[in-house]
Design an enzyme around this catalytic site. Sequence first.
Site, PDB file in Angstrom:
ATOM      1  N   LYS A  50       0.839  -1.218   0.000  1.00 52.15           N
ATOM      2  CA  LYS A  50       0.000   0.000   0.000  1.00 52.15           C
ATOM      3  C   LYS A  50       0.863   1.253   0.000  1.00 52.15           C
ATOM      4  O   LYS A  50       0.644   2.182  -0.768  1.00 52.15           O
ATOM      5  CB  LYS A  50      -0.923  -0.051   1.216  1.00 52.15           C
ATOM      6  CG  LYS A  50      -1.823   1.142   1.455  1.00 52.15           C
ATOM      7  CD  LYS A  50      -1.206   2.283   2.221  1.00 52.15           C
ATOM      8  CE  LYS A  50      -0.519   1.951   3.502  1.00 52.15           C
ATOM      9  NZ  LYS A  50      -1.370   1.644   4.616  1.00 52.15           N
ATOM     10  N   TYR A 176      -9.538   3.331   7.202  1.00 46.11           N
ATOM     11  CA  TYR A 176      -8.162   3.430   6.707  1.00 46.11           C
ATOM     12  C   TYR A 176      -8.051   3.019   5.237  1.00 46.11           C
ATOM     13  O   TYR A 176      -7.492   3.740   4.412  1.00 46.11           O
ATOM     14  CB  TYR A 176      -7.261   2.475   7.491  1.00 46.11           C
ATOM     15  CG  TYR A 176      -6.871   2.872   8.884  1.00 46.11           C
ATOM     16  CD1 TYR A 176      -5.618   3.392   9.143  1.00 46.11           C
ATOM     17  CD2 TYR A 176      -7.730   2.679   9.950  1.00 46.11           C
ATOM     18  CE1 TYR A 176      -5.215   3.708  10.433  1.00 46.11           C
ATOM     19  CE2 TYR A 176      -7.344   2.992  11.243  1.00 46.11           C
ATOM     20  CZ  TYR A 176      -6.089   3.510  11.481  1.00 46.11           C
ATOM     21  OH  TYR A 176      -5.702   3.829  12.756  1.00 46.11           O
TER      22      TYR A 176
END
Length: 478
Positions: A50, A176
């Site tokens: 990520k 998130y």
Amino acid sequence: MTFDFDLFVIGGGSAGVRCARIAAGHGARVGIAEARFWGGTCVNVGCVPKKLMVMASEYGAMPDDARGFGWTIAPGTHDWRTLIANKDAEIARLNGIYRRLLDGAGATVFEARAQFLDPHTLLVGDRRVSAARIVIATGGRPLPPDFPGAEHCIVSDDAFFLPERPQRVVVFGGGYIGVEFAGIFAGLGSEVHLVTRRALPLRGFDEDLRTALAEAMTAQGLHLHGGTEIRAVAAEGAARRVTLADGTQIAADLVFVAIGRVPNTEGLGLDAAGVATDGFGAVTVDAAQRTSVPHVYAIGDVTNRINLTPVATAEGHALADALFGPGPRVWALDRVATAVFSSPPVATVGLTEQEAALRGPAEIYLTRFTPMRHALTGRKRRSLMKLVVDQATQVVLGAHMVGEDAPEIVQGLSIALNCGATKADFDRTVGIHPTAAEEFVTLRTRTRMAEGPTPQPEPDAQPLGAAEIGAAEAGVGA
Ligand code: NDP
């Protein structure tokens, strides 16, 4: 009774690998089983890839930004396949490191699934092994959606391996993962719609952060659909038609659902060992990570408490030290700093204004400013910094930031908060000039008091219903 191992760890993610290798380093006979990939979610389908993708997305605005500094850089094109291939190579390298750490520590490694046959016996692949103590460190997995058309959506595990970048993306979920991937796709050039059932993303974060992030995302061109949710997704060839609860229809190439994660406990044979779980499927543990069976422990996301990698590794390390080493290490888990790698990033440590106000009068120091870089780039991107200070003791209860480098800055501040720093300690600290971080030590004027009738934190979301948990366990969806 003699056992094959002093300690057997189920799961080779952040928590399990740390626990196994520290225990082996203390001289314990350790076995560890991992069925999927060494390093677990964080290394393979989480934090690490990520962050690489966030970095990739940040280059998108640079040609434009550079113009204000005198550069003429033609807007480039982005090659998704190159990014994914380079990311995969880096992840493979890290997988190898994790595996070698275990070998180097002397742990016996099994690349197989493990399940309990009884409280001291596991079936690991096709082998029976026994252990004096067993640690469950199996992590979690994305919660699949259950609306009509869920099969046309992806979850975060899939997002790291897409063959090409979708041009129009609907992201569902304001936590998130949703916020981070919305920023990734937007930065790489996709049209992004972020759908959140709350008015603002990031429930539980300070309200000023949530507002500032939503403003920044909107300024960046993302479409925010707050206070609604996906009702249905229909496939129209390769495209998707998304219907929201408020009636909005969105045409997309990809629907990405990030509505939370569930603990990986099914198929572990927990019943055979007598290990108790809660209504969400998480293994219940006490402060020493002990489950309902005294010689069986659980660490990391499978316990569904603070689901962050550094907490998982801390738990694994502390457990190994407590069982085989000089005694448990103590981490300050009541004040864990955390960051969301959104665009711009958010970072926070300690209490929000809303949480502090519930405990008593608090002083709020807040600044918003355009970072020096953007004075010349002309990009509409502002930073926000905020301190929450207990009025009675002057202890800094919370530090919050939205803006470039927020995670790097707040990591340092978290040490000060863990040491119980007061506002006076911040005030006597000399800043580094010119930086954004220095604003945290030059917040001279109180912005307001947080007291009396304050905005209450939004109520917790409804716990998942049995149907949702059932769908999760059946692995329905992408
Ligand atoms: P989060 O728990 O962070 O957020 C889930 C989001 O989905 C929330 O906005 C929630 O809304 C929403 N939601 C939940 N259920 C539904 C539903 N049925 N319908 C509509 N919306 C729903 O989960 P994520 O999946 O984003 O991430 C999982 C965890 O992984 C995080 O909590 C974090 O612990 C960890 N993580 C950490 C990262 C980091 O440290 N940077 C990065 C990525 C993940 P509501 O707020 O209303 O409940």
